[in-house]
Design an enzyme around this catalytic site. Structure first.
Site, short mmCIF file in Angstrom:
data_model
loop_
_atom_site.label_atom_id
_atom_site.label_comp_id
_atom_site.label_asym_id
_atom_site.label_seq_id
_atom_site.Cartn_x
_atom_site.Cartn_y
_atom_site.Cartn_z
N LYS A 43 0.63 -1.33 -0.02
CA LYS A 43 -0.08 0.16 0.04
C LYS A 43 0.71 1.17 0.07
CE LYS A 43 -4.25 0.38 -0.04
NZ LYS A 43 -5.27 -0.61 -0.75
N GLY A 53 -24.45 2.89 0.30
CA GLY A 53 -23.44 3.11 -0.69
C GLY A 53 -23.89 2.68 -2.25
N GLY A 102 -22.34 3.59 -5.23
CA GLY A 102 -21.28 4.00 -5.99
C GLY A 102 -20.88 2.83 -6.95
N VAL A 139 -19.42 -0.06 -6.90
CA VAL A 139 -19.78 -1.14 -6.37
C VAL A 139 -21.42 -1.42 -6.05
CG1 VAL A 139 -19.31 -3.16 -4.62
CG2 VAL A 139 -17.47 -1.60 -5.18
P1 NAD Z 1 -17.64 4.89 -4.67
O1 NAD Z 1 -16.79 6.05 -4.08
O2 NAD Z 1 -17.85 4.91 -5.88
O3 NAD Z 1 -19.11 4.82 -3.65
C1 NAD Z 1 -19.12 4.95 -2.43
C2 NAD Z 1 -20.57 5.47 -2.44
O4 NAD Z 1 -20.86 5.82 -0.96
C3 NAD Z 1 -20.97 6.91 -2.73
O5 NAD Z 1 -22.06 6.94 -3.91
C4 NAD Z 1 -21.11 8.06 -1.83
O6 NAD Z 1 -22.01 8.85 -1.93
C5 NAD Z 1 -21.80 6.78 -0.70
N1 NAD Z 1 -21.49 7.11 0.92
C6 NAD Z 1 -20.62 7.92 1.35
N2 NAD Z 1 -20.76 8.33 2.47
C7 NAD Z 1 -22.07 7.62 2.87
C8 NAD Z 1 -22.76 7.62 4.02
N3 NAD Z 1 -22.60 7.87 5.32
N4 NAD Z 1 -24.08 6.69 3.82
C9 NAD Z 1 -24.39 6.39 2.66
N5 NAD Z 1 -23.74 6.51 1.57
C10 NAD Z 1 -22.60 7.18 1.64
O7 NAD Z 1 -16.96 3.77 -3.83
P2 NAD Z 1 -16.96 2.16 -4.49
O8 NAD Z 1 -15.89 2.01 -5.55
O9 NAD Z 1 -18.22 1.79 -5.04
O10 NAD Z 1 -16.48 1.43 -3.23
C11 NAD Z 1 -17.36 1.12 -2.06
C12 NAD Z 1 -16.40 0.70 -0.93
O11 NAD Z 1 -15.97 -0.45 -1.18
C13 NAD Z 1 -15.17 1.59 -0.35
O12 NAD Z 1 -15.15 1.38 0.97
C14 NAD Z 1 -14.12 1.09 -1.43
O13 NAD Z 1 -13.02 1.02 -0.63
C15 NAD Z 1 -14.53 -0.48 -1.26
N6 NAD Z 1 -13.86 -1.12 -2.33
C16 NAD Z 1 -14.01 -0.85 -3.64
C17 NAD Z 1 -13.62 -1.78 -4.42
C18 NAD Z 1 -13.80 -1.37 -6.01
O14 NAD Z 1 -13.43 -2.06 -7.00
N7 NAD Z 1 -14.38 -0.15 -6.40
C19 NAD Z 1 -12.79 -2.73 -4.23
C20 NAD Z 1 -12.57 -3.04 -2.98
C21 NAD Z 1 -13.01 -2.20 -1.89
#
Ligand code: NAD
Length: 354
Positions: free
Chosen positions: A79, A175, A177, A179
């Site tokens: 990391k 969330g 986003g 995922v």
């Molecule tokens: P993203 O930033 O695309 O989406 C996150 C969503 O969470 C956003 O829509 C945001 O508005 C929402 N959010 C933030 N605070 C919030 C709250 N208090 N209540 C409700 N919603 C809230 O992130 P992502 O890529 O979808 O990833 C989601 C999580 O999974 C993150 O923690 C990320 O570290 C983890 N993750 C993602 C991946 C990946 O491939 N994208 C891989 C491993 C882990």
């Protein structure tokens, strides 16, 4: 620094990078490469102290090693953290990291993490070939494989809640986003009864309109009575205060570090709440990106579905042994690395990691 021992934990390499003119500071941590080259993204955050940033990098690098081992990826954990500030010259900081990653010659393959956007990865990619980007010649967007892995985890958990399929399973997704939005789409397609929440109202509206799901307030998600709660926004959901009011029978989500500490996992276990360790469940992106890097192609979708088998196995072993699944997962990953009897991964000069 090789084989440094910090708080009883061992790391192969800890490197502090500092750019003189811009004062950008970053820390690169390589935890273990005995199974193969290290994978781990770049996190940019305004840490309050140097130690806080270092600890974050150490913990996240270690978790990446466990993630690789349990996902069957021939790789290890790393990391990078960048100490964010208003004065940070972002382009220089990411270029600095890119140059260092390139110097490592394929021992470390980096990519996105919290705070790092595509434009930042472009800066990294100007200096190194060892970076995962959502570009045509790269592995592409990683939300899709991650969501597929979470879905596989939900299926495994649902079985242990006596659902033979997802039809009628009551799920709350926090969330929407990269995922969460995809996960909602797939859960609905399989007949689950889904409620969603996000602080971004446009995302909630979209999910409600596209999939006919119900919405709940962000502050109600963790307490909502449901079969499965899927945290896909941020970590640290299960902590001292939230523990007493959690409403779900099981927790399966993509967010990193869902548990504030391993002890919180012990309490979940003692209360009979099934917990699928996040570093097992959210390995879809790693499997996808690492396969692309190591084999030059995307993995078969079934490869990601195996996440469900690992989750199911851990839950069954936890049931049989009385050891909480998160602790079992770490024990299992450590054992896999120790018994590999391999040496740290050092690419030969002039070749890349393949
Ligand atoms: P993203 O930033 O695309 O989406 C996150 C969503 O969470 C956003 O829509 C945001 O508005 C929402 N959010 C933030 N605070 C919030 C709250 N208090 N209540 C409700 N919603 C809230 O992130 P992502 O890529 O979808 O990833 C989601 C999580 O999974 C993150 O923690 C990320 O570290 C983890 N993750 C993602 C991946 C990946 O491939 N994208 C891989 C491993 C882990």
């Amino acid at each position: 620094m090789r084989n440094a021992v910090l708080d009883g934990r061992e790391f192969e390499q800890i490197q502090i990078l500092r750019d003189r003119p811009s004062e950008a500071v970053a820390v690169v941590v390589v935890h273990d490469t005995r199974l193969g080259p290290a994978f781990g993204g770049i996190r940019r955050h305004a840490y309050r102290t140097f130690d806080e940033g270092l600890e974050d990098a150490l913990r996240l690098a270690e978790a990446m090693s466990w993630k690789c081992a349990l996902a069957g990826v021939k790789g290890g954990g790393a990391k990078t953290v960048i100490f964010d500030s208003e004065e940070l010259d972002r382009v220089r900081a990411y270029e600095l990291i890119g140059a260092y990653v390139e110097e490592m010659g394929g021992r470390y393959y980096t990519g996105p993490d919290v705070g790092t956007e595509e434009a930042d990865l472009e800066s990294v990619a100007r200096k190194t070939q060892y970076v995962a980007r959502a570009v045509e010649e790269g592995p592409g967007p990683l939300g899709e494989p991650t969501a597929r892995g979470v879905l596989a985890g939900v299926r495994a958990v649902a079985k242990r809640l006596d659902f033979s399929e997802l039809e009628g399973l009551d799920v709350v997704v926090q969330g929407l986003g990269a995922v969460g939005a995809r996960l909602v789409r797939d859960l609905v397609a399989e007949g689950a009864k889904v409620r969603v929440t996000d602080v971004a109202q446009d995302r909630v509206k979209k999910a409600v309109e596209e999939h006919g799901v119900e919405s709940i307030e962000p502050g109600e998600a963790a307490q909502a009575k449901c079969d499965v709660f899927c945290p896909c926004a941020f970590g640290g959901i299960v902590h001292d205060i939230s523990l007493s009011s959690l409403g779900a029978r099981a927790i399966v989500g993509s967010a990193n570090n869902v548990l504030a500490s391993p002890e919180h996992g012990d309490v979940l276990y003692s209360r009979g709440i099934l917990y699928a360790p996040d570093f097992v469940v959210n390995a879809g992106a790693l499997i996808h990106g690492a396969t692309f890097h190591l084999e030059g192609k995307a993995p078969a979708p079934e490869r990601i579905d195996q996440i469900g088998d690992v989750v199911g196995d851990l839950l069954d072993e936890a049931h049989a042994t009385g050891i909480p699944p998160e602790r079992l997962a770490v024990q299992r990953a450590r054992r896999m690395i120790e018994t590999s009897q391999s040496e740290p991964f050092l690419p030969r000069k002039g070749t890349d990691a393949n």
